[in-house]
Scaffold this active site. Structure first.
Site, short mmCIF file in Angstrom:
data_model
loop_
_atom_site.label_atom_id
_atom_site.label_comp_id
_atom_site.label_asym_id
_atom_site.label_seq_id
_atom_site.Cartn_x
_atom_site.Cartn_y
_atom_site.Cartn_z
N LYS A 71 3.82 61.03 60.13
CA LYS A 71 4.01 62.24 59.31
C LYS A 71 4.61 63.39 60.12
CE LYS A 71 0.95 60.88 55.69
NZ LYS A 71 0.20 59.68 56.14
C1 PLP Z 1 0.20 58.54 55.37
C2 PLP Z 1 0.06 57.26 56.12
C3 PLP Z 1 0.46 56.03 55.56
C4 PLP Z 1 0.98 55.92 54.14
O1 PLP Z 1 2.25 56.49 54.00
P1 PLP Z 1 2.87 56.76 52.56
O2 PLP Z 1 4.07 57.61 52.76
O3 PLP Z 1 1.79 57.48 51.82
O4 PLP Z 1 3.20 55.47 51.96
C5 PLP Z 1 0.37 54.90 56.34
N1 PLP Z 1 -0.13 54.94 57.60
C6 PLP Z 1 -0.55 56.10 58.17
C7 PLP Z 1 -1.09 56.07 59.55
C8 PLP Z 1 -0.46 57.30 57.46
O5 PLP Z 1 -0.87 58.45 58.03
#
Ligand code: PLP
Length: 452
Positions: A110
Site C-alpha cells: 500500500k
Molecule cells: C491490502 C492488502 C491486500 C489486499 O489488497 P487489495 O487491493 O484489497 O486486493 C493483500 N495483502 C496485504 C498485505 C494487504 O495489506
C-alpha cells in the site's frame, strides 16, 4: 486527460479534481475517459528506473500537473523505499518469481500508492493554501500506509480509527509510534465495523466534514489504482521475450484493487497472458469467477487479515468494462447488490483472469513448503497466492507484505519468526494513542479540537 464516473452522472473531472474528491459525486468510481494505447511506448521504457517509469506512465493521465512537478513528486514518493530497485523481482525457480512489494516505509504494498497520494495532497494544498484532514478506519495496513504518506506534512492531519486490541501489536506500533504531531491514532472500544460506521456517519454530516475539510483515504481513489499499474509494468519490462509470452501475475486479493490495476494495464496494450486472483477463505471473488454469482456473506477472520473483506469496492470498475461502459447497467447492478446482497451474471467474460482460494490450513502449508523448497519466507497474504500455480506458465507472485509484519502466523508454520530492523526500532519507541468510546459525538469533538 479527463476522468469519468462508472455511474455516468458526474461531469468529467481533471486528474487533480478526481484526486481531490476520491469518490465521484454520483457515488461511482472514477476511470480514465478512454484507455491510452501504451504498446508503442514499451520499447523505449525498458531501461528506466522505477521512479522514471512511474513518471512517464502517470504523465499520460496527470495532464494538469506540470511534468517537472510530477517528476519531483514521484521521485520523492519512492525515495524512502529501502531497496534500490523499489520493486525487485526474485526468481525462485524457472516457473516461479516473486515481485517484492514490501520495501516501503510500512513494509506493505500500500506504500506504493499512499506515499504518492500524500505528496500529491501536499502539492494541492500548496497551490490552494487549504489544509486537509484525513479521516479513516483501518484494520491494519492501509492505516499505517496512509499515516506514513502524510507524516509531518504541512497543512495536514490524519485521524485514524482502529479497534482497540484487534489489530496486531506491530501494526499498532506503526500507527502510534510515529512521533509526529499531525498524526492521531484513535483506539476505539468497539469493532472495525463500529469504527467504519462512525466514519461513514461523520462524512454524512456535510456541515461538519466541510467545516473541517475532511477527506477519506480508501482504496477507491483512482490515483491508487494508477500508481499500482506501474509495478506490473516494471516487472514485465524486465522479462525476456519468451517469458513475456508465458507470464501470469498471481495476486493476493481482498478489495480487487491490486489485481484490477494489473488487469487495467493489460487493457492499455501490454500483452500479459493472465492474472490469477488469489483469495483466502473469504472467497466471494473466487465464487463469482467460478459460478457467475456475486453473493455477499459474512467475514471469517483468517491468517491473512488484510484480505478479510466481503465487499470488494474496486469491483465496480471491472464491472464497468464487463458491461461495455453501459453506466445505466452499472447503476442497476450496484443497486441490486446494495439492496439484496447478491447478483447473478449471465455473461461473465474473464478470459485473462483465473482464481484460487486458500484456507488457513493452506496458508500454513504453503508457507512451510515455500520455506522448505526455496529457503524463502513469505507472509500469510503472499502464501494465499502459492495455491494451485499454473503448471506451464511463469508465475510472478506479488508479495504484498514483509513477513516480519506477521511473526505469529509464520512462527507457527516454520518455527522461526522473521524480523525487520524498522520493526525492531518501533518496539523501542513510545506509543501515543487516544482511547475513545465508539461514539460519534466523542470522536467529532476530538477531531474538532485538533483539525488543522
Ligand atoms: C491490502 C492488502 C491486500 C489486499 O489488497 P487489495 O487491493 O484489497 O486486493 C493483500 N495483502 C496485504 C498485505 C494487504 O495489506
Amino acid at each position: 486527460m479527463k476522468f469519468i464516473s462508472t455511474r455516468g452522472q458526474t461531469e468529467p473531472h481533471s486528474f487533480t479534481q478526481a484526486l481531490a474528491v476520491g469518490l465521484a459525486p454520483d457515488g461511482g468510481l472514477f476511470l480514465p475517459e478512454h484507455l491510452p494505447d501504451i504498446a508503442p511506448r514499451l520499447g523505449g521504457w525498458g531501461n528506466l528506473s522505477y521512479a522514471d517509469l512511474c513518471t512517464e506512465f502517470l504523465a499520460i493521465f496527470a495532464t494538469d500537473i506540470p511534468d517537472e512537478v510530477l517528476n519531483r513528486i514521484v521521485h520523492r514518493s519512492y525515495a524512502h523505499f529501502t531497496h534500490p530497485q523499489i520493486a525487485p523481482l526474485q526468481s525462485l525457480d524457472v516457473r516461479t518469481s516473486v515481485l517484492e512489494l514490501f520495501h516501503g516505509p510500512t513494509l506493505a504494498f500500500k506504500d506504493f500508492a499512499l506515499q504518492l497520494l500524500g505528496n500529491l495532497y501536499e502539492y494541492q494544498g500548496g497551490l490552494s493554501g487549504r489544509s486537509i484532514n484525513v479521516l479513516g478506519a483501518t484494520s491494519g495496513d492501509t492505516g499505517a500506509a496512509a499515516i506514513h504518506g502524510l507524516l509531518g506534512k504541512p497543512r495536514s492531519a490524519v485521524f485514524m480509527l482502529y479497534p482497540e486490541g484487534r489489530i496486531s501489536p506491530l501494526q499498532e506500533r506503526q500507527m502510534t509510534c510515529t512521533g509526529a504531531d499531525n498524526i492521531h491514532a484513535l483506539a476505539i472500544d468497539g469493532s472495525f465495523d463500529d469504527a467504519q460506521r462512525i466514519i461513514k456517519s461523520i462524512f454524512n454530516d456535510h456541515t461538519f466534514s466541510q467545516r473541517h475539510r475532511l477527506s477519506a483515504v480508501n482504496s477507491i481513489n483512482l490515483v491508487r489504482v494508477l500508481a499500482q499499474c506501474v509495478y506490473y509494468l516494471y516487472a514485465w519490462l524486465q522479462l525476456s521475450v519468451t517469458d513475456r509470452r508465458r507470464v501470469e501475475f498471481v495476486v493476493p486479493t481482498g478489495n480487487f484493487g491490486n489485481i484490477f490495476a494489473g488487469w487495467l494495464l493489460a487493457e492499455m496494450g501490454v500483452p500479459i497472458l493472465g492474472f490469477k486472483l488469489a483469495t483466502n477463505q473469504n472467497d466471494i471473488l473466487h465464487r463469482l469467477f467460478t459460478t457467475g454469482e456475486y453473493r455477499i456473506g459474512t467475514v471469517q477472520p483468517s491468517l491473512a487479515p488484510s484480505m478479510d473483506i466481503q465487499v470488494a469496492s474496486n469491483f465496480e470498475r471491472f464491472l464497468y468494462y464487463q458491461l461495455g461502459g453501459d453506466t445505466t447497467q452499472v447503476r442497476q447492478v450496484m443497486h441490486t447488490l446494495q439492496t439484496t446482497g447478491t447478483y447473478q451474471f449471465a455473461h461473465f467474460d474473464h478470459s485473462t483472469l483465473s482464481t484460487s482460494r486458500a484456507t488457513d490450513a493452506d496458508i500454513t502449508s504453503n508457507l512451510r513448503r515455500v520455506y522448505e523448497t526455496y529457503g524463502y519466507i513469505i507472509d500469510p497474504h503472499t502464501a494465499c497466492a502459492f495455491q494451485d500455480l499454473h503448471p506451464d506458465r511463469l508465475s510472478i507472485i506479488l508479495a504484498t507484505a514483509h513477513p516480519a509484519k506477521f511473526p505469529a502466523a509464520i512462527g507457527a508454520a516454520i518455527k522461526q519468526e522473521p524480523t525487520h530492523a524498522a520493526l525492531e526500532d518501533l518496539k523501542l519507541r513510545l506509543v501515543v494513542k487516544h482511547r475513545l468510546p465508539a461514539d460519534e459525538a466523542a470522536i467529532k469533538a476530538f477531531i474538532a479540537a485538533r483539525a488543522v
